[in-house]
Design a protein around this motif. Structure first.
Motif, short mmCIF file in Angstrom:
data_model
loop_
_atom_site.label_atom_id
_atom_site.label_comp_id
_atom_site.label_asym_id
_atom_site.label_seq_id
_atom_site.Cartn_x
_atom_site.Cartn_y
_atom_site.Cartn_z
N ALA A 132 46.60 60.38 123.26
CA ALA A 132 45.21 60.02 123.59
C ALA A 132 44.64 58.97 122.66
O ALA A 132 45.15 58.72 121.57
CB ALA A 132 44.33 61.27 123.52
N ILE A 133 43.54 58.37 123.14
CA ILE A 133 42.65 57.59 122.27
C ILE A 133 41.23 58.14 122.46
O ILE A 133 40.96 58.87 123.42
CB ILE A 133 42.66 56.08 122.61
N ASP A 134 40.36 57.80 121.52
CA ASP A 134 38.95 58.19 121.62
C ASP A 134 38.18 57.08 122.34
O ASP A 134 38.59 55.91 122.32
CB ASP A 134 38.33 58.39 120.23
N LEU A 135 37.07 57.42 122.97
CA LEU A 135 36.24 56.40 123.62
C LEU A 135 34.77 56.80 123.49
O LEU A 135 34.43 57.96 123.72
CB LEU A 135 36.62 56.25 125.10
N GLN A 136 33.93 55.83 123.14
CA GLN A 136 32.48 56.06 122.97
C GLN A 136 32.22 57.27 122.10
O GLN A 136 31.35 58.09 122.38
CB GLN A 136 31.81 56.25 124.34
N GLY A 137 33.02 57.42 121.06
CA GLY A 137 32.81 58.51 120.11
C GLY A 137 33.31 59.85 120.59
O GLY A 137 33.18 60.85 119.89
N ILE A 138 33.89 59.89 121.79
CA ILE A 138 34.38 61.17 122.32
C ILE A 138 35.87 61.29 122.03
O ILE A 138 36.66 60.42 122.44
CB ILE A 138 34.11 61.29 123.83
N LYS A 139 36.23 62.37 121.35
CA LYS A 139 37.62 62.54 120.94
C LYS A 139 38.53 62.71 122.15
O LYS A 139 38.23 63.45 123.07
CB LYS A 139 37.73 63.80 120.05
#
Ligand SMILES: NC(=O)c1ccc[n+]([C@@H]2O[C@H](COP(=O)([O-])OP(=O)(O)OC[C@H]3O[C@@H](n4cnc5c(N)ncnc54)[C@H](O)[C@@H]3O)[C@@H](O)[C@H]2O)c1
Length: 342
Positions: A132-139
């Motif tokens: 995974a990667i994080d996006l908009q501060g969401i893990k």
């Protein structure tokens, strides 16, 4: 899951395993720190990797991002990586999460191997195929399942880790014990710090994770036991990432375990002595951590949690080794627990 495990001392069979795969290119992915500290011991132990190509990315959770993912894809293209290349992730959980995701998506998927260099990635993140990667501060907002072909476990890499990073992996080991067995929990209580870093102990912790993953590889039910401490832990980690005091994943999970044990007490009459034992671990290994969190700060992240469907759901325990999955937790109880510890 067909991931093969190779231990320190099994370098020759690990080499043979890779040779038998007939890859046309081995590409090492490292971050700034694992490049600096781990490549020397890596080449000393696995000299056949000396001539592998190398991609280096910046380190830290902040870089589990779209920008760095794009950079890795660009580098793979620059290196003319074919569908038959293998990516070898040398680093902690951030590196294996983003490296695994790059491999899973590049040319619709190439093989990857994890060589974990933090305790946390040795006992947990390297296995199970969650990338995974994080996006908009969401893990872990964007990710796919793809298992590594192999994992090479060698505690030698732990020697260069700063103490607080090394210790942070203990949080996931304690979680494993809480969902697995009272015997393991009691064993950990008697451990001196150095015991947690022994190869057989690390291997055993990874084995616990393996058993849970095998029950439910796609995380539909049983595997969610491994989320104990993570609903609140991820929210704390995401919130802290944007403050002057970001927390390591393991540190946030330690706090998440503490709060979620207290919720387990309210909902399932779990013995308070377990949380007292956990507190002792916090005092011994994480004395800098403070149980001071505000519900309003965490709420946006709790709502975004992948496990949740509008309500706040958690994996809790009824007793050590007896897990309650997808338990809906009343926001008022959550607020009460957070406030009680402020
Ligand atoms: N996929 C999964 O199943 C899973 C499970 C648990 C955690 N995770 C993820 O793992 C991540 C946390 O992993 P982590 O705690 O390993 O953090 P990390 O990967 O950020 O590593 C911590 C720091 O240590 C440095 N480092 C790594 N190895 C080193 C070494 N041997 N010597 C010196 N420095 C070294 C790294 O560069 C980094 O600065 C989080 O993003 C979390 O979400 C994933």
């Amino acid at each position: 899951m067909t991931t093969q495990l190779f231990l320190a001392g099994e370098e020759q069979i690990f080499k043979l395993f890779i040779e038998q795969k007939n890859y046309d290119q081995c590409i090492i992915l490292a971050d700034a720190k694992s490049n600096g500290f781990c490549l020397k011991p890596l080449y000393e132990n696995l000299s056949f990797l000396k001539y592998a190509s190398l991609i280096t990315i910046p380190d830290g959770e902040y870089n589990k991002s779209v920008d760095i993912l794009t950079f890795i894809w660009d580098e793979l293209i620059r290196l003319k990586a074919s569908k038959n290349a293998v990516l070898i992730n040398v680093g902690g959980g951030v590196l294996s999460d983003i490296g695994g995701f790059s491999a899973a998506t590049y040319k619709r998927g190439i093989d990857y191997i994890n060589i974990p260099t933090t305790l946390l990635s040795m006992v947990d993140a390297s296995l199970g195929g969650k990338t995974a990667i994080d996006l908009q501060g969401i893990k872990n907002a964007i990710g796919v399942f793809k298992h590594p072909e192999a994992i090479y476990l060698n505690p030698i890499f732990l020697n260069s880790l700063p103490n607080h990073i090394k210790i942070s992996g203990i949080a996931e080991m304690l979680k494993h014990a809480l969902i697995e067995s009272l015997a393991l929990w009691e064993e950990y209580k008697l451990f001196a710090l150095e015991d947690f870093f022994k190869l057989n102990v690390i291997q055993n912790a990874l084995h616990v994770k393996r058993q849970w993953v095998l029950k439910d590889e796609l995380d539909g039910k049983e595997r969610q036991a491994l989320n104990l401490g993570h609903t609140i832990g991820h929210a704390i980690e995401s919130y802290a990432l944007h403050t002057a005091q970001p927390l390591l994943h393991g540190e946030a999970i330690m706090l998440g375990l503490y709060y979620e044990l207290e919720i387990s007490e309210h909902l399932f009459n779990v013995d308070i002595s377990i949380r007292k034992d956990l507190k002792q671990f916090i005092i011994r290994f994480f004395p800098h951590l403070k149980c001071q969190h505000n519900y309003k700060d965490l709420l946006p992240y709790l709502i975004q949690d992948k496990k949740n469907d509008g309500s706040i759901r958690m994996s809790l325990i009824k007793s050590i080794g007896d897990v309650a999955l997808q338990v809906e937790v009343d926001p008022i109880l959550l607020q009460k627990v957070l406030m009680a510890n402020e």
